[in-house]
Design an enzyme around this catalytic site. Structure first.
Site, PDB file in Angstrom:
ATOM      1  CB  ALA A  76      -0.943  -0.009   1.203  1.00 54.53           C
ATOM      2  CG  HIS A  79      -1.248   2.694  -3.908  1.00 51.47           C
ATOM      3  ND1 HIS A  79      -1.124   2.403  -5.249  1.00 51.47           N
ATOM      4  CD2 HIS A  79      -1.395   1.501  -3.278  1.00 51.47           C
ATOM      5  CE1 HIS A  79      -1.219   1.090  -5.425  1.00 51.47           C
ATOM      6  NE2 HIS A  79      -1.385   0.526  -4.246  1.00 51.47           N
ATOM      7  CG  ASP A  86      11.824  11.613  -2.085  1.00 45.93           C
ATOM      8  OD1 ASP A  86      11.524  11.659  -3.296  1.00 45.93           O
ATOM      9  OD2 ASP A  86      11.430  12.470  -1.258  1.00 45.93           O
ATOM     10  CG  LEU A 100       1.444 -10.512  -5.300  1.00 44.99           C
ATOM     11  CD1 LEU A 100       1.071 -10.659  -3.839  1.00 44.99           C
ATOM     12  CD2 LEU A 100       1.969 -11.813  -5.867  1.00 44.99           C
ATOM     13  NE  ARG A 106      -6.942  -4.565  -5.847  1.00 42.69           N
ATOM     14  CZ  ARG A 106      -6.315  -4.796  -4.705  1.00 42.69           C
ATOM     15  NH1 ARG A 106      -5.020  -5.056  -4.704  1.00 42.69           N
ATOM     16  NH2 ARG A 106      -6.955  -4.768  -3.564  1.00 42.69           N
ATOM     17  NE  ARG A 110      -6.271  -1.627  -2.928  1.00 39.84           N
ATOM     18  CZ  ARG A 110      -5.576  -1.969  -1.839  1.00 39.84           C
ATOM     19  NH1 ARG A 110      -4.265  -2.022  -1.883  1.00 39.84           N
ATOM     20  NH2 ARG A 110      -6.200  -2.258  -0.721  1.00 39.84           N
TER      21      ARG A 110
END
Length: 146
Positions: A76, A79, A86, A100, A106, A110
């Site tokens: 996650a 996103h 950086d 995956l 989605r 996302r």
């Protein structure tokens, strides 16, 4: 040649977490398969998984002098984390962004990747097999660059 595989939050739950999305293959099984592929390709593979953003950043920083490339599934954080982006740019190593699922098919939140702009490539939607594609592609590219 040394490649680092870095997995982010919740990927330690693979095989149990939402198998209808992420499949039944565990992270350990993915790492075992990739280790065998790395041997076939005559490269060293270092695998790690971190749930915290700071831990991911520290793991990336640690690769400055020890790796030739990175495969990263930041979960996650892909996103949301400009800091991970950086860090990846800061170590100046080519990296492949790995997912995956097809993140572009989605939920809207996302579909944006903070890492994509500077990635050598993005592999998404092939499930656990995507890791092998990412490894083979990264190694092939690095060898072509000499």
């Amino acid at each position: 040649m040394k490649i680092a595989l870095i997995n982010g939050p919740n990927l330690n739950l693979l095989g149990r977490r939402e198998p209808h999305l992420y499949g039944h293959t565990t992270l350990g099984e993915i790492e075992n398969t990739l280790t065998a592929v790395a041997r076939e390709l005559d490269v060293e593979l270092e695998c790690s998984q971190h749930n915290g953003e700071g831990d991911l950043i520290s793991a990336i920083h640690a690769l400055t002098e020890s790796a030739d490339g990175i495969i990263i599934n930041a979960g996650a954080y892909t996103h949301t984390s400009l800091a991970i982006r950086d860090a990846l740019v800061g170590v100046n190593l080519p990296y492949v962004e790995m997912h995956l699922t097809n993140i572009y098919a989605r939920e809207g939140l996302r579909r944006r990747s903070m890492l994509a702009e500077d990635a050598l490539a993005i592999v998404c939607g092939f499930g656990a097999y995507g890791y092998e594609l990412a490894l083979r592609g990264l190694v092939n590219t690095l060898r072509d660059r000499g």
